[in-house]
Design an enzyme around this catalytic site. Structure first.
Site, PDB file in Angstrom:
ATOM      1  CE1 TYR A  39     -25.903  -3.968  23.140  1.00 62.42           C
ATOM      2  CE2 TYR A  39     -25.763  -6.226  23.938  1.00 62.42           C
ATOM      3  CZ  TYR A  39     -25.756  -4.871  24.176  1.00 62.42           C
ATOM      4  OH  TYR A  39     -25.594  -4.405  25.466  1.00 62.42           O
TER       5      TYR A  39
ATOM      6  CB  CYS B  19      -3.886   5.835   5.523  1.00 56.72           C
ATOM      7  SG  CYS B  19      -5.444   5.068   5.976  1.00 56.72           S
TER       8      CYS B  19
ATOM      9  CB  CYS C 141      -0.905   0.012   1.230  1.00 50.84           C
ATOM     10  SG  CYS C 141      -1.896   1.502   1.374  1.00 50.84           S
TER      11      CYS C 141
ATOM     12  CB  CYS D 139      -3.685  -0.987   7.252  1.00 47.06           C
ATOM     13  SG  CYS D 139      -5.116  -1.336   6.209  1.00 47.06           S
TER      14      CYS D 139
ATOM     15  CB  CYS E  87     -15.838  -5.963  17.608  1.00 52.24           C
ATOM     16  SG  CYS E  87     -16.693  -4.665  18.529  1.00 52.24           S
TER      17      CYS E  87
ATOM     18  CD  GLU F  14     -29.459  -2.960  17.182  1.00 52.09           C
ATOM     19  OE1 GLU F  14     -29.121  -1.833  17.562  1.00 52.09           O
ATOM     20  OE2 GLU F  14     -28.691  -3.943  17.170  1.00 52.09           O
TER      21      GLU F  14
ATOM     22  CD  GLN G 118     -19.764  -8.580  12.012  1.00 54.91           C
ATOM     23  OE1 GLN G 118     -18.772  -7.905  11.774  1.00 54.91           O
ATOM     24  NE2 GLN G 118     -20.070  -8.957  13.248  1.00 54.91           N
TER      25      GLN G 118
ATOM     26  CB  CYS H 247      -8.358   1.854   0.147  1.00 55.07           C
ATOM     27  SG  CYS H 247      -8.181   1.071   1.761  1.00 55.07           S
TER      28      CYS H 247
ATOM     29  CG  ASP I 167     -22.068  -9.102  17.426  1.00 55.59           C
ATOM     30  OD1 ASP I 167     -21.009  -8.613  17.862  1.00 55.59           O
ATOM     31  OD2 ASP I 167     -22.289  -9.243  16.205  1.00 55.59           O
TER      32      ASP I 167
END
Length: 539
Positions: free
Chosen positions: A309, A80, A74, A83, A405, A330, A280, A157, A378
């Site tokens: 969720y 940036c 990249c 990543c 996450c 939710e 997702q 990207c 979640d």
């Protein structure tokens, strides 16, 4: 221990990675975080910042480059902030992510549990099906530089789709051609703030331009620029967000072209996606993640499952294929509307959905006597609120499947679940976001003991055998005598207040990352009265 000095150069070995993907070295007993470093490398590093408990550094020289080091493909790597692992081989990136989850479960969660595996992506590039491009005050479109709000202009990207990149560039061309102003967050003036794009499995895309107002000049031309650059665009939307701050989307949408939703398929099911709905971002890895969650749930077709969720119902409807009854909850109204439509669209008749805060819905279902066999959660990055954990435990499910996450909040929450009688039995990581430092985890918690629903008979000093009431019995007593309900978390708080053995129940008020309202005085007194009634306290 000699203190490290800013500007000084030291030699050290990188022995791991931080949660942000920085290399970790130890110099004179101090931890130093070094960008773009690789585990096992001996380097000369310069101290760039000295903090209270750690230091920041930069590489001056690499003495023995690791075979896991690679030249980033990249051109924006290091500029940036998107990543963190472009300088690593993919196997080394997977090692770093699995170790991050393992450290969180061990050090934060206090578990002696091995992360079974990390499931890597077959296609670690161009996987994002949702992209959000900030627009700089100078009109540049790209992504934020790390730890700043400075926009780095980006044309292509490696983790976004080509259609999304082309859409963002088309909006930029429209802005330049018609002199459309960009939003300046320092002054609150200007129009265009973000460009958001969703792309489905078939390559169709939905574009949403976020503006500081209700309209922009040359709206037909905006739609024309986007559809010319990306012919498979099914809709172009304008979103109004006039609030100061970091929230990307406002509440008002207007369709400039086509339709305001996108259809996509996941796990053999078809889903309707509106722009604000949670979905997702890596479709292929989402199927891997949900497959692992289903494996951990171990459904036989006879279970009632509660999915908190639930978003637009992706996990819920996947669970419905293997359960007797599923209930999704939710807080986002458009997501729940989409979830109900998705159930009808896929001819799923054993799923129902409720809109509201997870804590409130869990408490209501608990008070209504729902006893799910399995609960799946979640949550967002901040994890679970203490009252959610208390309500889930009060329902007494045999299993809790936690999809996370954020390994740190996961570690915190599984520790609390353990205090409620739920032990973590299995854990697996899934690489949903190749190239970045983010990682998803699935943990299976099983009920060992449940102090909220099991009654224990205990001998007191007199030799008399007395009943130790469940939390439900305490709630029933307060409801009958005082006419109001008390949450399980309030009972936890008051029992700790009076020094009772909590059967390892958690301290509901020791939660720094969640807003928690202390138990009101009248409810404190009512709970104390119940504790006296059942002989648990004498005062």
């Amino acid at each position: 221990m000699e203190a490290l000095e800013k500007g000084s150069v030291y030699t050290a070995v990188i022995d791991g990675y931080s949660s942000e993907g920085l290399g970790i070295a130890r110099v004179n007993g101090a931890v130093v975080f070094v960008p773009h470093a690789v585990r096992g490398e001996e380097i000369d590093l310069r101290i760039t910042k000295v903090m209270k408990t750690s230091c920041a550094g930069e590489i001056v020289k690499i003495h023995n480059p690791s075979p896991e080091r690679m030249e980033p493909e990249c051109p924006y790597a290091g500029k940036c902030g998107g990543c963190a692992y472009r300088h690593l081989t993919y196997p080394e990136e997977l090692w770093a992510k699995r170790q991050r989850v393992q450290d969180a479960l061990t050090r934060i969660g206090g578990l002696e549990l091995t992360v079974e595996e990390i499931l890597g992506a077959k296609n670690p590039e161009h996987y994002r099906n949702k992209s959000q491009y900030p627009v700089g005050a100078d009109g540049s479109i790209g992504f934020f530089q790390a730890r700043t709000h400075k926009v780095v202009p980006i044309r292509r990207c490696l983790i976004q789709t080509e259609a999304a990149d082309r859409t963002a560039q088309a909006v930029g061309e429209w802005m330049r051609r018609y002199k459309i102003s960009a939003y300046d967050e320092t002054t609150g003036k200007g129009l265009v703030r973000h460009v958001c794009v969703r792309v489905n499995r078939k390559g169709e895309s939905l574009c949403c331009v976020v503006v500081n107002g209700n309209k922009v000049p040359r709206e037909p031309e905006l739609a024309a620029y986007v559809t010319a650059a990306v012919p498979h665009t099914v809709g172009v939307l304008l979103n109004s967000n006039t609030r100061r701050g970091n929230v990307v989307l406002g509440d008002k949408y207007r369709t400039l072209f086509g339709r305001n939703y996108l259809m996509d398929t996941l796990c053999g099911l078809e889903f309707k996606l509106s722009m604000p709905s949670f979905y997702q971002v890596n479709r292929d890895q989402a199927e891997v993640l949900y497959g692992k969650a289903l494996e951990f749930a171990g459904l036989t077709g006879n279970e009632t499952v509660l999915d908190l969720y639930c978003g637009i119902g992706t996990i819920t409807l996947c669970l419905a294929k293997a359960a007797k009854r599923v209930i999704g909850a939710e807080i986002v109204p458009p997501a729940i509307r989409d979830a109900k439509e998705n159930a009808l669209r896929n001819h799923v008749e054993n799923a129902e959905f409720f809109c509201g805060d997870a804590a409130d819905i869990a408490a209501k279902l608990e008070s209504d006597g729902l006893r799910p066999d399995v609960v799946t959660v979640d949550p967002p990055r901040k994890g679970l609120a203490p009252e959610v954990i208390a309500s889930v435990a009060a329902m007494g499910p045999e299993k809790v499947v936690y999809v996370s996450c954020d390994p740190a909040t996961l570690g915190r929450d599984v520790k609390i679940f353990r205090e409620f009688g739920y032990e973590a039995k299995r854990a697996a990581a899934v690489d949903m976001f190749p190239g970045t430092a983010h990682v998803e985890t699935v943990v299976l918690l099983s009920r060992e003991t449940n102090p909220l629903t099991v009654e224990v008979r205990m001998e007191v000093e007199t030799g008399e055998v007395k009943e130790h009431p469940t939390y439900k019995r305490i709630q029933e007593y307060v409801q009958e005598k005082y006419g109001f309900k008390v949450h399980t978390a309030y009972i936890v708080e008051v029992k700790r207040m009076v020094g009772l053995d909590m059967h390892k129940a958690p301290n509901a008020v020791e939660q720094k990352k969640h807003e928690y309202h202390p138990c009101p005085p009248e409810k404190v007194e009512a709970i104390k009265d119940a504790l006296r009634h059942f002989g648990l306290i004498s005062e």
